[in-house]
Structures are given as C-alpha cells and as structure tokens.
Design an enzyme around this catalytic site. Structure first.
Site, PDB file in Angstrom:
ATOM      1  N   ASP A   1       0.872  -1.168   0.000  1.00 47.81           N
ATOM      2  CA  ASP A   1       0.000   0.000   0.000  1.00 47.81           C
ATOM      3  C   ASP A   1       0.912   1.223   0.000  1.00 47.81           C
ATOM      4  OD1 ASP A   1      -1.587   2.157   0.564  1.00 47.81           O
ATOM      5  OD2 ASP A   1      -2.609   1.243   2.281  1.00 47.81           O
TER       6      ASP A   1
ATOM      7  N   TYR B   1      -9.821  14.535  -7.928  1.00 50.58           N
ATOM      8  CA  TYR B   1      -8.836  14.141  -8.944  1.00 50.58           C
ATOM      9  C   TYR B   1      -8.131  15.365  -9.537  1.00 50.58           C
ATOM     10  CZ  TYR B   1      -6.760  11.513 -12.798  1.00 50.58           C
ATOM     11  OH  TYR B   1      -5.871  10.931 -13.674  1.00 50.58           O
TER      12      TYR B   1
ATOM     13  N   LYS C   1      -4.070  16.284  -9.123  1.00 52.62           N
ATOM     14  CA  LYS C   1      -3.145  16.362 -10.260  1.00 52.62           C
ATOM     15  C   LYS C   1      -2.486  17.743 -10.330  1.00 52.62           C
ATOM     16  CE  LYS C   1      -3.303  12.158 -11.630  1.00 52.62           C
ATOM     17  NZ  LYS C   1      -2.087  11.310 -11.451  1.00 52.62           N
TER      18      LYS C   1
END
Lengths: 235, 242
Positions: free
Chosen positions: A49, A135, A139
């Site tokens: 992980d 998201y 980014k």
C-alpha cells in the site's frame, strides 16, 4: 552493474505502469514495480500500500541505487464538493500525491547523480469537470510537488519532471467512465476532443516518461510534458 | 525506401548546426537552410541559401525540396534573431524585422511546407520558442514578444495542421551556450552575464546546444506521436527558480 540501471515504477501493475515497465526493460533498465497488485513481468514486483510510509520505506531500502523513479499510481473518486466525504477526498490526496512525496522521501536517497524522476500529472490539472474535484486537485498538486522537488534535487544533478496525459485508453479510464451516468456519451466524445482524433495509447505516455528519464533530456527539469494529442488546445 | 527528409532553418547557427547534426545522427537527411548556404560537411542532403522574410525565396526553397524528396517528415524552425532596444527607443523597422524573421519565417515555412509534410509518414513541425516568452528581459522586448507569439502560433497551427495529421510543437530553452547567446553577452560584461545566466538555472549552467537539439529530435520522433500543440521547456529548471 545491473544496479546502475534500476528504476522504480509506482503503479507498475496498472496499464500505463506495466507498459512503462516493459518498455524500460526493452531499453535495458531493470524495472521494479510497486503496486497494490503484482506485476509478474517486472524484474522485482513489490506488493504494498503506497500510502503506508513504513511499507514504502522498507521497499526502497530493499532495492538499492536507482537511476529513475516513476510515480504513476493514482486513483479517482466521483463526488461533488458539497457531497464528497472528507475521507474520500483524503484518500485521493494520499494515493495521488502523498505516495509521490513518500517515494521521493524514501527513494530520493537511493537516486544516483544524474537520475531522473517523473511524476504522473494529467491534463486534469488544467481543466475542471463537475464531479471530479478530488482528482483535479490532486493532479494540480502533483505539478506543485514536481516544481518544488526539482529545486531540492538539482544540486545532485537529479531532474524532476511531470508527464500530463489527456485521455488514455486504459482500464482506469474505462472504470472512471463506467462510474458516470453519461459515461458512454463521454467515451464517444473523447476521441473528438483530441486534435489527434483518438485517446492516447499507453505506450505513447510511456515513451514520454522514458524520454524524460533518459540522458537525452539532460537539461529538462521542473518541466511538464503534456501528452494529450492536442486536447488542451482543442477546447 | 525514400530517405527521411528534415528541413532545418537557421542551420548555420550554433543551435541550428546542432539540430542538423542530431537529425543526421538519427538517420535523417537534412535540408539545411540559412541566409548563407550551410556547410553539410559531405553529408547527403540539400543546402539552401534563403531569406525567410522573402516569400518567393521560401517558396523556391520548398520547390527544391519537392524536386529532391517529394515529401518532408519534419520542419525544425530554429532561425531567429535578436535586437537590443527598449520599446521607447525602438525603431519600427527593427521591430518589424524581428516579427518578420522570428515569427513570419515560421509562418512561411508552414505555408509552403505543409503540402510536403502532408505526404510524410508521421510528419511534424518543431518551433524554437524560449523562456523569454515567459520571463521579461528589459533590453530585448521585441525578442520576448516574438517568442511568446511563437507558442501561440504553435497552438494555432497544431489545430490546422492536425487536420492533416501533422503534429506541431515548440521547444523553449533557457540560456544556451552558443553563438546567439555569446553575441548578446558580447554587448555587456560577458563574465558577469555568464555567471548570472548559470545561476539562473537550477542545474547551475547553461544548456549545451545538443541538449536543445535532442528535444527537437524527440518531438519529431514516433515516440512523441501523441504530443501536439505543446511547448517542451529545456531550461534546466530556470522557470522554476524565483
């Protein structure tokens, strides 16, 4: 000698990651995959992980000197700002950005002089679509991390850059589209949104990653290479 | 099989010569264009003397390319000039000449080159931009303006040329250790400027001309098949320094 050409690819079992591993191997790199899933084709595949700092540290401690670090692992979640659970937001940040910080923190020491680092951003850093706030934010954060890290690593001659794809034809993209009520319509529109008239193939993203890792990019650092078939130009 | 033909403008300059060499090393044949016909040192190709502000001369240069190769794979627009003058001191003729050479030259090579590129296998155009398009430089406002315009031109052309399968990108170097920079430095305290220029980059030095040339070759390569409308910074991190 083989150790002199070792690279680590996070998310190395995903479509873009596995393609990067395979193309790197074809260019005589030894490629290590770090991912939740195994990549049986990598020279070493470590299942972990990436948000677990102890696991990330142990992984890098076991690998040795690196000429390259490629951070691709990422996740996505749908949700409006007003509805997104904080835990979901945090998970996207931890996977998409936090793991890169951990990889730089624990892998950075193993990077040799002249090594390259490539972080996966996205055209999503430059646009906004309703329902993907986590998201997009993550980014954008990757670009900030890339720019900040490029200064810290420069004295050792280590270059840090980002690759930002548009739509890439992968399972990741398909899952994201399947999660949307109008996913099929978006899929059909996606091709038309690129000047190139299609989504990217994973190898086209990997090519950019390997160029930035290579000595051919010896004066490229702190840069974002957009591999989007003209997506951002076409809006 | 036909040779892969690459046209390079400004081919007689320091960076232009490195771009020519990099494409030759990559297996291409080069059409080298400059005000004075560049020396190809015996390599196969074409050497053409042409003034990029003269439309007729550019048209004839591409006629010569068509006669020799029938098609083109790449146009590398390296040619550019500089002019030192503040805006209040600038002569309009000097301003116009900067626009004509640095920007107009790329317009004309696109205008006459696109029909030949359309017959290529994986055609592309690579334009020389600069960090000067993003970072102001007091003494060179015309240069700064043309270099910013080249990125906008690259974006606009990527759409029009994209309809014909031609990719269009730009390379933005920082300071390059080549004749163009040396000329600018010769007008001031070269040692001081050299030191400042080196400090300006995260990597602590100027770029070598080959490092800029490598970016041209990569953007023109099949590996960059999904890269269009973009600017690749080859600036040793200069844009990230503040």
């Amino acid at each position: 000698m083989a150790d002199c050409r070792t690279i680590v690819v996070t998310g190395g079992a995903g479509r873009i990651g596995a393609t990067t591993v395979a193309m790197a191997q074809a260019r005589d790199y030894r490629a290590v995959s770090l991912d939740l899933r195994e990549n049986p084709d990598a020279d070493i595949s470590i299942v972990l992980d990436l948000t677990d700092e102890g696991a990330v540290k142990d992984a890098f401690d076991s690998i040795g000197p690196l000429v390259g670090l490629v951070c691709i692992a990422g996740t996505n979640v749908q949700g409006l700002v007003t509805e997104l659970p904080l835990a979901e937001w945090r998970r996207v940040m931890q996977v998409n950005v936090g793991h890169m910080m951990l990889a730089l923190k624990h892998g950075g020491r193993a990077l040799t002089e002249g090594a390259g680092v490539v972080l996966m951003s996205s055209v999503s850093a430059h646009i906004g679509t309703v329902g993907s706030v986590a998201y997009h934010s993550s980014k954008g954060a990757v670009l900030g991390l890339m720019r900040a890290a490029s200064g810290g690593f420069a004295p050792r001659g280590i270059r840090v850059n980002a690759v930002s794809p548009g739509w890439v034809d992968t399972d990741f993209t398909n899952r994201a589209l399947d999660a949307l009520p109008d996913g099929e319509a978006i899929r059909l529109r996606a091709a038309a949104q690129h000047i190139a008239g299609r989504m990217a193939r994973p190898n086209e993203v990997a090519e950019a990653i390997l160029f930035l890792l290579s000595d051919r990019a010896s004066f490229v650092t702190g840069s974002e290479l957009v591999v989007d078939g003209g997506f951002l130009r076409k809006r | 099989m036909n040779p892969r033909a690459v046209l390079v403008t400004g081919a007689a300059g320091g960076i232009g010569a490195a771009v020519v060499q990099a494409f030759l090393t990559d297996g291409a044949e080069v059409v080298a264009l400059d005000l004075v016909a560049p020396d190809l040192h015996g390599m196969p190709g074409l050497s053409i003397a042409a003034d990029l502000t003269d439309e007729q001369a550019v048209a004839e240069a591409f006629d010569a390319v068509a006669a020799r190769y029938g098609c083109l794979e790449t146009i590398a627009n390296v040619a550019g000039i500089n002019h030192r003058a503040t805006l209040t001191q600038m002569q309009l003729a000097d301003w116009d000449r900067m626009m004509d050479v640095n920007l107009g030259g790329m317009f004309l090579t696109a205008k006459y080159g696109i029909p030949l590129l359309s017959r290529g296998i994986a055609p592309s155009i690579v334009n020389m931009a600069s960090i000067s398009g993003h970072v102001a430089s007091d003494d060179f406002p015309a240069y700064v303006t043309t270099k910013a315009a080249i990125e906008s031109f690259t974006g606009a052309l990527s759409q029009e040329a994209g309809e014909r399968g031609i990719r269009v990108n730009a390379v933005a170097p920082g300071w390059v250790d080549a004749g163009f920079t040396h000329a600018a430095m010769a007008e001031g305290n070269a040692g001081q400027i050299h030191e400042a220029a080196s400090k300006a980059h995260l990597l602590g030095r100027m770029a070598r001309a080959e490092e800029v040339a490598n970016a041209f070759v990569w953007l023109a390569s099949p590996g960059a098949s999904f890269v269009t409308g973009q600017t690749l910074f080859v600036d040793g991190g200069l844009m990230r320094v503040h």
